[in-house]
Design an enzyme around this catalytic site. Structure first.
Site, PDB file in Angstrom:
ATOM      1  N   ASP A  79      14.083  16.876  -1.838  1.00 33.13           N
ATOM      2  CA  ASP A  79      14.008  16.330  -0.480  1.00 33.13           C
ATOM      3  C   ASP A  79      12.576  16.572  -0.012  1.00 33.13           C
ATOM      4  OD1 ASP A  79      13.980  15.801   2.216  1.00 33.13           O
ATOM      5  OD2 ASP A  79      15.783  16.964   2.678  1.00 33.13           O
ATOM      6  N   TYR A 171      10.059   4.631  13.068  1.00 31.97           N
ATOM      7  CA  TYR A 171       9.473   4.279  11.761  1.00 31.97           C
ATOM      8  C   TYR A 171       7.986   3.970  11.941  1.00 31.97           C
ATOM      9  CZ  TYR A 171       8.876   1.680   7.351  1.00 31.97           C
ATOM     10  OH  TYR A 171       8.435   1.236   6.123  1.00 31.97           O
TER      11      TYR A 171
HETATM   12  P1  NAP Z   1      13.755   2.258  -1.092  1.00 33.72           P
HETATM   13  O1  NAP Z   1      14.096   1.283  -2.153  1.00 33.72           O
HETATM   14  O2  NAP Z   1      14.812   2.675  -0.128  1.00 33.72           O
HETATM   15  O3  NAP Z   1      13.149   3.553  -1.802  1.00 33.72           O
HETATM   16  C1  NAP Z   1      12.876   4.735  -1.097  1.00 33.72           C
HETATM   17  C2  NAP Z   1      13.289   5.911  -1.962  1.00 33.72           C
HETATM   18  O4  NAP Z   1      12.935   7.110  -1.249  1.00 33.72           O
HETATM   19  C3  NAP Z   1      14.793   5.957  -2.235  1.00 33.72           C
HETATM   20  O5  NAP Z   1      15.052   6.201  -3.595  1.00 33.72           O
HETATM   21  C4  NAP Z   1      15.236   7.115  -1.362  1.00 33.72           C
HETATM   22  O6  NAP Z   1      16.352   7.824  -1.870  1.00 33.72           O
HETATM   23  C5  NAP Z   1      14.008   8.007  -1.396  1.00 33.72           C
HETATM   24  N1  NAP Z   1      14.075   8.993  -0.333  1.00 33.72           N
HETATM   25  C6  NAP Z   1      14.542   8.817   0.933  1.00 33.72           C
HETATM   26  N2  NAP Z   1      14.486   9.973   1.601  1.00 33.72           N
HETATM   27  C7  NAP Z   1      13.987  10.891   0.743  1.00 33.72           C
HETATM   28  C8  NAP Z   1      13.715  12.277   0.833  1.00 33.72           C
HETATM   29  N3  NAP Z   1      13.940  12.969   1.966  1.00 33.72           N
HETATM   30  N4  NAP Z   1      13.215  12.917  -0.241  1.00 33.72           N
HETATM   31  C9  NAP Z   1      12.998  12.252  -1.393  1.00 33.72           C
HETATM   32  N5  NAP Z   1      13.252  10.944  -1.547  1.00 33.72           N
HETATM   33  C10 NAP Z   1      13.750  10.277  -0.492  1.00 33.72           C
HETATM   34  O7  NAP Z   1      12.557   1.745  -0.180  1.00 33.72           O
HETATM   35  P2  NAP Z   1      11.214   0.928  -0.526  1.00 33.72           P
HETATM   36  O8  NAP Z   1      11.308  -0.361   0.193  1.00 33.72           O
HETATM   37  O9  NAP Z   1      10.911   0.979  -1.965  1.00 33.72           O
HETATM   38  O10 NAP Z   1      10.168   1.817   0.274  1.00 33.72           O
HETATM   39  C11 NAP Z   1       9.209   2.652  -0.342  1.00 33.72           C
HETATM   40  C12 NAP Z   1       8.129   2.960   0.665  1.00 33.72           C
HETATM   41  O11 NAP Z   1       7.507   1.730   1.053  1.00 33.72           O
HETATM   42  C13 NAP Z   1       8.647   3.610   1.952  1.00 33.72           C
HETATM   43  O12 NAP Z   1       7.737   4.594   2.359  1.00 33.72           O
HETATM   44  C14 NAP Z   1       8.678   2.444   2.931  1.00 33.72           C
HETATM   45  O13 NAP Z   1       8.548   2.891   4.256  1.00 33.72           O
HETATM   46  C15 NAP Z   1       7.477   1.652   2.467  1.00 33.72           C
HETATM   47  N6  NAP Z   1       7.469   0.243   2.877  1.00 33.72           N
HETATM   48  C16 NAP Z   1       8.380  -0.650   2.387  1.00 33.72           C
HETATM   49  C17 NAP Z   1       8.323  -1.981   2.798  1.00 33.72           C
HETATM   50  C18 NAP Z   1       9.276  -3.010   2.272  1.00 33.72           C
HETATM   51  O14 NAP Z   1       9.207  -4.172   2.725  1.00 33.72           O
HETATM   52  N7  NAP Z   1      10.171  -2.680   1.348  1.00 33.72           N
HETATM   53  C19 NAP Z   1       7.354  -2.384   3.710  1.00 33.72           C
HETATM   54  C20 NAP Z   1       6.455  -1.448   4.193  1.00 33.72           C
HETATM   55  C21 NAP Z   1       6.510  -0.128   3.756  1.00 33.72           C
HETATM   56  P3  NAP Z   1      17.791   7.597  -1.202  1.00 33.72           P
HETATM   57  O15 NAP Z   1      18.217   6.241  -1.654  1.00 33.72           O
HETATM   58  O16 NAP Z   1      18.612   8.723  -1.756  1.00 33.72           O
HETATM   59  O17 NAP Z   1      17.605   7.683   0.289  1.00 33.72           O
END
Ligand code: NAP
Length: 268
Positions: A79, A171
């Site tokens: 975490d 966020y």
């Molecule tokens: P995602 O598929 O939900 O991946 C995020 C990962 O982080 C998940 O495996 C999640 O695990 C893990 N996580 C959450 N809380 C955690 C914690 N406390 N400790 C360790 N791991 C944790 O999301 P994503 O879209 O790939 O996002 C990745 C990053 O890109 C994030 O920082 C997000 O804010 C950023 N981002 C994404 C977008 C977009 O359009 N997708 C746009 C701008 C920025 P769990 O599933 O167990 O929670």
């Protein structure tokens, strides 16, 4: 300039991608979405990857994919908002691979709610994972990097770190904080040979993006507002992460690289 006969490669040309050969990279959020894509991309570039995630099953799945392309990986359930767990994760990295060259700070969460409806618990959790989590991982990894005299840190912010969207107040605040954290890291750690930069993705198709599904009309409006008229894909999310982790970015420090197809450049 020397030229090559057609069909021959210039001296030093290698067909294998090796921009991260022999590097050790920690990727948080590596069990899903953007983080998983970055793990695979770093591995293909030659890195050994520590896959850090809350979700051990997801992290193990990523490691199996790394092994399928012939690389070593280590899954560590952590975490990122917990200082003790983060320090233990970096210790496990050192025990397995002996160093840390790259940190990709990708773990993040979102809980859509208006400011009026956001509870204190939701606010604190988003800030704890997204902002404190990046600080804790950055601090733990940078302590190793300072001893080694080099390192590359890539923080994932968002276009919402600089612009607002309804129902994303906590966020957006966390992502704005990440930009400030990254800039301070660039200033304080640069003299030690450590780089800190950030990637600000726009709309990238991942499980997080699907957790707040848009209506067809919202999707149509979003795509119409992106000059490239499409969401980001796998290559869009990994190319900048490779660049900022590799020697190709050796005079790039303290920047936010926006990866949004031109969305934030437009006032239409
Ligand atoms: P995602 O598929 O939900 O991946 C995020 C990962 O982080 C998940 O495996 C999640 O695990 C893990 N996580 C959450 N809380 C955690 C914690 N406390 N400790 C360790 N791991 C944790 O999301 P994503 O879209 O790939 O996002 C990745 C990053 O890109 C994030 O920082 C997000 O804010 C950023 N981002 C994404 C977008 C977009 O359009 N997708 C746009 C701008 C920025 P769990 O599933 O167990 O929670």
């Amino acid at each position: 300039m020397t030229s090559c006969p057609p069909g021959l490669k210039p001296p030093g040309y290698r067909t294998e991608p090796t921009r991260l050969e022999d590097k050790v990279a920690i990727v948080t959020g590596g069990g899903s979405g953007i983080g998983r894509g970055v793990c695979l991309a770093y591995a293909r570039e030659g890195a050994q990857v520590v896959v850090v995630d809350n979700d051990l099953e997801g992290a193990n799945d990523t490691v199996r994919r790394l092994e399928a392309v012939g690389r070593r990986g280590l899954a560590v359930r952590t975490d990122v908002s917990d200082a003790v767990e983060v320090d233990a994760m970096v210790a496990a990295t050192l025990a397995a691979f002996g160093t840390v060259d790259v940190l990709f700070n990708g773990a993040g969460i979102t809980i859509p709610a208006s400011l009026l409806d956001t509870t204190v618990e939701q606010w604190d959790r988003i800030l704890a994972v997204n902002l404190r989590g990046q600080f804790l991982c950055l601090r733990a990894a940078a302590r190793v990097m300072v001893e080694r005299g080099h390192g590359k840190i890539v923080n994932v912010t968002s276009i919402l770190g600089a612009q607002a969207r309804v129902n994303r107040g906590a966020y957006g605040a966390s992502k704005a904080g990440i930009i400030s954290l990254m800039q301070t890291a660039a200033v304080e750690l640069g003299p030690h040979g450590i780089y800190a930069n950030a990637i600000a993705p726009g709309f990238i198709e991942t499980p997080m993006a699907k957790s707040a599904p848009a209506t067809p009309e919202e999707t149509r409006r979003k795509l119409a507002a992106i000059p490239l008229r499409r969401r980001g894909d796998h290559a869009d999310r990994t190319g900048p992460a490779i660049f900022l982790a590799s020697r190709e970015s050796d005079y790039v420090n303290g920047i936010v690289m926006t990866v949004d197809g031109g969305f934030t450049a437009s006032v239409d």
